[in-house]
Design a protein around this motif. Structure first.
Motif, PDB file in Angstrom:
ATOM      1  N   LEU A  29      43.343  76.371  32.633  1.00 13.42           N
ATOM      2  CA  LEU A  29      41.907  76.640  32.759  1.00 13.42           C
ATOM      3  C   LEU A  29      41.106  75.831  31.730  1.00 13.42           C
ATOM      4  O   LEU A  29      40.067  75.274  32.061  1.00 13.42           O
ATOM      5  CB  LEU A  29      41.627  78.135  32.587  1.00 13.42           C
ATOM      6  CG  LEU A  29      42.080  79.022  33.740  1.00 13.42           C
ATOM      7  CD1 LEU A  29      42.050  80.479  33.328  1.00 13.42           C
ATOM      8  CD2 LEU A  29      41.232  78.784  34.973  1.00 13.42           C
TER       9      LEU A  29
ATOM     10  N   GLN B 182      46.466  87.477  44.543  1.00 17.25           N
ATOM     11  CA  GLN B 182      46.704  87.635  43.114  1.00 17.25           C
ATOM     12  C   GLN B 182      47.771  88.706  42.918  1.00 17.25           C
ATOM     13  O   GLN B 182      47.616  89.825  43.409  1.00 17.25           O
ATOM     14  CB  GLN B 182      45.423  88.031  42.400  1.00 17.25           C
ATOM     15  CG  GLN B 182      44.351  86.968  42.496  1.00 17.25           C
ATOM     16  CD  GLN B 182      43.080  87.376  41.812  1.00 17.25           C
ATOM     17  OE1 GLN B 182      43.106  87.928  40.729  1.00 17.25           O
ATOM     18  NE2 GLN B 182      41.958  87.123  42.458  1.00 17.25           N
TER      19      GLN B 182
ATOM     20  N   SER C 212      41.009  72.084  32.626  1.00 14.50           N
ATOM     21  CA  SER C 212      40.101  71.847  33.750  1.00 14.50           C
ATOM     22  C   SER C 212      38.650  71.946  33.316  1.00 14.50           C
ATOM     23  O   SER C 212      37.811  71.164  33.741  1.00 14.50           O
ATOM     24  CB  SER C 212      40.372  72.855  34.864  1.00 14.50           C
ATOM     25  OG  SER C 212      41.672  72.674  35.358  1.00 14.50           O
ATOM     26  N   THR C 213      38.351  72.911  32.460  1.00 15.08           N
ATOM     27  CA  THR C 213      36.988  73.091  31.959  1.00 15.08           C
ATOM     28  C   THR C 213      36.566  71.906  31.107  1.00 15.08           C
ATOM     29  O   THR C 213      35.457  71.416  31.232  1.00 15.08           O
ATOM     30  CB  THR C 213      36.873  74.397  31.147  1.00 15.08           C
ATOM     31  OG1 THR C 213      37.278  75.484  31.982  1.00 15.08           O
ATOM     32  CG2 THR C 213      35.463  74.629  30.666  1.00 15.08           C
TER      33      THR C 213
ATOM     34  N   MET D  49      38.439  73.566  37.335  1.00 12.84           N
ATOM     35  CA  MET D  49      38.899  74.797  37.955  1.00 12.84           C
ATOM     36  C   MET D  49      38.598  75.944  37.001  1.00 12.84           C
ATOM     37  O   MET D  49      39.002  75.922  35.860  1.00 12.84           O
ATOM     38  CB  MET D  49      40.405  74.657  38.211  1.00 12.84           C
ATOM     39  CG  MET D  49      41.142  75.918  38.413  1.00 12.84           C
ATOM     40  SD  MET D  49      42.939  75.768  38.456  1.00 12.84           S
ATOM     41  CE  MET D  49      43.299  74.077  38.620  1.00 12.84           C
ATOM     42  N   ASP D  50      37.857  76.895  37.492  1.00  8.02           N
ATOM     43  CA  ASP D  50      37.538  78.041  36.653  1.00  8.02           C
ATOM     44  C   ASP D  50      38.053  79.335  37.265  1.00  8.02           C
ATOM     45  O   ASP D  50      37.650  80.419  36.897  1.00  8.02           O
ATOM     46  CB  ASP D  50      36.042  78.125  36.386  1.00  8.02           C
ATOM     47  CG  ASP D  50      35.230  78.254  37.674  1.00  8.02           C
ATOM     48  OD1 ASP D  50      35.817  78.134  38.761  1.00  8.02           O
ATOM     49  OD2 ASP D  50      34.017  78.468  37.586  1.00  8.02           O
ATOM     50  N   ASP D  51      38.963  79.216  38.207  1.00 10.26           N
ATOM     51  CA  ASP D  51      39.518  80.380  38.889  1.00 10.26           C
ATOM     52  C   ASP D  51      40.926  80.662  38.366  1.00 10.26           C
ATOM     53  O   ASP D  51      41.850  79.884  38.616  1.00 10.26           O
ATOM     54  CB  ASP D  51      39.549  80.129  40.394  1.00 10.26           C
ATOM     55  CG  ASP D  51      39.962  81.350  41.189  1.00 10.26           C
ATOM     56  OD1 ASP D  51      40.509  82.311  40.599  1.00 10.26           O
ATOM     57  OD2 ASP D  51      39.739  81.354  42.399  1.00 10.26           O
ATOM     58  N   PRO D  52      41.105  81.775  37.654  1.00  6.71           N
ATOM     59  CA  PRO D  52      42.431  82.105  37.120  1.00  6.71           C
ATOM     60  C   PRO D  52      43.500  82.243  38.206  1.00  6.71           C
ATOM     61  O   PRO D  52      44.667  81.926  37.965  1.00  6.71           O
ATOM     62  CB  PRO D  52      42.213  83.435  36.398  1.00  6.71           C
ATOM     63  CG  PRO D  52      40.759  83.472  36.091  1.00  6.71           C
ATOM     64  CD  PRO D  52      40.088  82.721  37.210  1.00  6.71           C
ATOM     65  N   ALA D  53      43.128  82.696  39.400  1.00 11.45           N
ATOM     66  CA  ALA D  53      44.109  82.844  40.483  1.00 11.45           C
ATOM     67  C   ALA D  53      44.675  81.487  40.891  1.00 11.45           C
ATOM     68  O   ALA D  53      45.880  81.351  41.121  1.00 11.45           O
ATOM     69  CB  ALA D  53      43.479  83.538  41.683  1.00 11.45           C
ATOM     70  N   ILE D  54      43.816  80.488  40.964  1.00 12.89           N
ATOM     71  CA  ILE D  54      44.279  79.142  41.323  1.00 12.89           C
ATOM     72  C   ILE D  54      45.114  78.560  40.187  1.00 12.89           C
ATOM     73  O   ILE D  54      46.165  77.970  40.415  1.00 12.89           O
ATOM     74  CB  ILE D  54      43.097  78.234  41.688  1.00 12.89           C
ATOM     75  CG1 ILE D  54      42.459  78.727  42.985  1.00 12.89           C
ATOM     76  CG2 ILE D  54      43.535  76.778  41.832  1.00 12.89           C
ATOM     77  CD1 ILE D  54      41.183  78.022  43.381  1.00 12.89           C
ATOM     78  N   ALA D  55      44.658  78.746  38.951  1.00 13.19           N
ATOM     79  CA  ALA D  55      45.410  78.252  37.797  1.00 13.19           C
ATOM     80  C   ALA D  55      46.786  78.908  37.731  1.00 13.19           C
ATOM     81  O   ALA D  55      47.789  78.238  37.446  1.00 13.19           O
ATOM     82  CB  ALA D  55      44.629  78.506  36.509  1.00 13.19           C
TER      83      ALA D  55
ATOM     84  N   GLY E 245      46.549  80.427  45.351  1.00 14.19           N
ATOM     85  CA  GLY E 245      45.425  81.150  44.773  1.00 14.19           C
ATOM     86  C   GLY E 245      44.729  82.076  45.740  1.00 14.19           C
ATOM     87  O   GLY E 245      43.641  82.566  45.458  1.00 14.19           O
TER      88      GLY E 245
END
Length: 86
Positions: free
Chosen positions: A74, A46, A77-78, A1-7, A43
């Motif tokens: 983040l 925001q 996930s990365t 996951m690279d989406d801060p909103a989802i994190a 997500g």
């Protein structure tokens, strides 16, 4: 996951559940609508910095600790994606 909103949503949901609050209860405490809490947790939306601080106050956590948890989410996930590519 690279989406801060989802994190952020993942972290918010975990904190809310840890506090034993429903989305509706958190919304009431923070002065936002229940459906907005749901949209943030998924997500889709925001929150503004003002709403982040309201949510954190309702959860009795520091905003900086929430942001740190989002960063860790983040990073983990990365690193999972990176290790799978090897």
């Amino acid at each position: 996951m690279d989406d801060p909103a989802i994190a952020f949503g993942v972290v918010l949901r975990a904190l809310r559940k840890e506090a034993g609050l429903s989305q509706e209860q958190l919304g009431l405490e923070a002065g936002v609508e229940r459906n907005y809490v749901s949209l943030i947790e998924r997500g889709i939306n925001q929150p503004s910095i003002r709403v982040i601080f309201k949510l954190c106050a309702a959860l009795d956590v520091r905003a900086s600790s929430v942001i740190e948890a989002v960063e860790k989410q983040l990073e983990s996930s990365t690193s999972k994606v990176t290790s799978k590519r090897r």
